[in-house]
Scaffold this active site. Structure first.
Site, PDB file in Angstrom:
ATOM      1  N   LYS A 196       0.845  -1.208   0.000  1.00  0.00           N
ATOM      2  CA  LYS A 196       0.000   0.000   0.000  1.00  0.00           C
ATOM      3  C   LYS A 196       0.866   1.238   0.000  1.00  0.00           C
ATOM      4  O   LYS A 196       0.647   2.177  -0.779  1.00  0.00           O
ATOM      5  CB  LYS A 196      -0.924   0.001   1.240  1.00  0.00           C
ATOM      6  CG  LYS A 196      -2.089  -0.946   1.113  1.00  0.00           C
ATOM      7  CD  LYS A 196      -2.813  -1.140   2.436  1.00  0.00           C
ATOM      8  CE  LYS A 196      -3.897  -2.207   2.285  1.00  0.00           C
ATOM      9  NZ  LYS A 196      -4.436  -2.680   3.555  1.00  0.00           N
ATOM     10  N   GLN A 223      -4.939  -1.313   9.662  1.00  0.00           N
ATOM     11  CA  GLN A 223      -4.843  -2.659   9.102  1.00  0.00           C
ATOM     12  C   GLN A 223      -5.455  -3.677  10.070  1.00  0.00           C
ATOM     13  O   GLN A 223      -5.095  -3.721  11.247  1.00  0.00           O
ATOM     14  CB  GLN A 223      -3.360  -2.990   8.841  1.00  0.00           C
ATOM     15  CG  GLN A 223      -3.123  -4.332   8.182  1.00  0.00           C
ATOM     16  CD  GLN A 223      -3.649  -4.391   6.749  1.00  0.00           C
ATOM     17  OE1 GLN A 223      -3.465  -3.462   5.973  1.00  0.00           O
ATOM     18  NE2 GLN A 223      -4.317  -5.485   6.417  1.00  0.00           N
ATOM     19  N   ASP A 268     -11.433   2.799   4.103  1.00  0.00           N
ATOM     20  CA  ASP A 268     -11.820   1.389   4.025  1.00  0.00           C
ATOM     21  C   ASP A 268     -13.344   1.233   3.989  1.00  0.00           C
ATOM     22  O   ASP A 268     -13.845   0.155   3.674  1.00  0.00           O
ATOM     23  CB  ASP A 268     -11.279   0.631   5.257  1.00  0.00           C
ATOM     24  CG  ASP A 268     -10.138  -0.310   4.900  1.00  0.00           C
ATOM     25  OD1 ASP A 268      -9.965  -0.598   3.702  1.00  0.00           O
ATOM     26  OD2 ASP A 268      -9.434  -0.756   5.820  1.00  0.00           O
TER      27      ASP A 268
END
Ligand code: NDP
Length: 305
Positions: A54, A98, A121
């Site tokens: 990422k 994460q 997200d």
């Protein structure tokens, strides 16, 4: 019939190009550089690989990348304090924590501490609710990538029968919401679904997000259907030989038995090289979108739901 292969790698490259073009415009015309903060707690090797990828792609497309690596002993209070700082930081337009988090941290509490406008997200409860009620929201990256590929392949999805196998909060449910929003007739199948093969055979669009290697066989697929395989499963591949330590090498497969399904489907995503590359590309897209919304500027075309 042999299915058309939907090339997720090439599609993701096109998404990244669009993101980079919009980035360049934001920089040159408005002097704004979008920034993505990624928070990793602990040392899970798979998560470290994701976070590294990422960060690399974020920088490659010209965004600022802020990585926060915290020890697995980090307290909830310290993690929440970091999120509070990132929420308040005007250089940070997207925040991603994460998952999974170490067991002593409450994932729901942590995710819902993120400013919904920076929740790239799309897991914040307010974004989940907005998606479900048809309002503008941040959309989870993996289903967003699937939707983009489906729209590209079909044009309009209106009236098509869609079956989503899997009902997780990160893939199955948001995928179903997105397909419903595009006027598909949506069925969500899961581990308790009866006659699941028959349910799948009715699908013009079949999305597999189960986490079971090659569960969906060719004879579950309606002739001509579009099959989107979200699954990522590692299986033994004795044909590849042994590693130095004597263990059998492995390979990645999806939730769909590709060879048999490709004989029946009209189009299909491979694993690897299908949905996987689209997920990070959509994270970058979401960050640019979040930045544009924060500054009241036009969003890039075709990169939102
Ligand atoms: P979860 O484990 O959270 O959910 C799996 C879902 O599949 C559940 O709803 C479960 O049903 C259902 N299921 C399990 N077994 C069966 C069965 N035998 N028949 C029908 N349904 C079943 O997984 P995720 O949604 O997080 O991920 C799914 C897959 O997608 C995994 O392989 C994951 O690695 C992959 N993935 C890929 C991404 C990418 O970027 N390409 C991103 C995210 C995930 P129930 O609810 O009844 O238990």
């Amino acid at each position: 019939m042999t299915a058309q292969i939907i090339d997720g790698k090439a599609f993701a490259a096109r998404v990244r190009e669009k993101v980079a073009l919009h980035m360049a415009w934001l920089k040159e015309v408005h002097g704004i550089t979008p920034g993505l903060a990624v928070v990793l707690v602990g040392e899970d090797p798979a998560s470290e690989v994701y976070v590294r990828n990422k960060g690399k792609q974020t920088v490659e497309c010209g965004m600022n990348s802020y990585e926060h690596k915290l020890s697995d002993q980090t307290s909830e209070a310290d993690l929440l304090a970091l999120i509070e700082r990132l929420n308040a930081d005007p250089d940070v337009h997207g925040i991603l924590v994460q998952l999974p988090l170490p067991g002593h941290l409450d994932e729901g509490l942590v995710i819902n501490a993120i400013d919904p406008a920076k929740d790239v997200d799309g897991f914040h409860i307010s974004n989940v609710g907005r998606l479900a009620t048809g309002q503008k929201s941040m959309v989870p990256c993996t289903p967003l990538g699937c939707l983009m590929m489906l729209r590209d392949h079909h044009g309009s999805l209106s009236g098509l029968n869609a079956v989503v196998v899997g009902r997780s909060n990160i893939v199955g449910k948001p995928m179903a919401q997105l397909l419903l929003r595009d006027s598909c007739t949506v069925t969500v199948a899961h581990s308790r679904t009866k006659d699941i093969e028959e349910v799948c055979r009715r699908a013009d669009i079949l999305v597999a997000a189960v986490g079971r290697a090659q569960m969906i066989k060719g004879d579950w697929v309606k002739p001509g259907a579009t099959v989107i395989d979200v699954g990522i499963n590692r299986v033994d591949a004795p044909e590849k030989g042994l590693r130095d330590d004597g263990s059998v090498k492995t390979r990645l497969v999806g939730d769909v038995e590709f060879d048999s399904a490709a004989q029946v489907a009209g189009a299909i995503t491979p694993v690897p090289g299908g949905v996987g590359p689209m997920t990070i590309a959509c994270l970058l897209a979401n960050t640019v979108t979040a930045c544009c919304r924060t500054h009241g500027l036009p969003e890039p075309d075709g990169l939102t739901a």
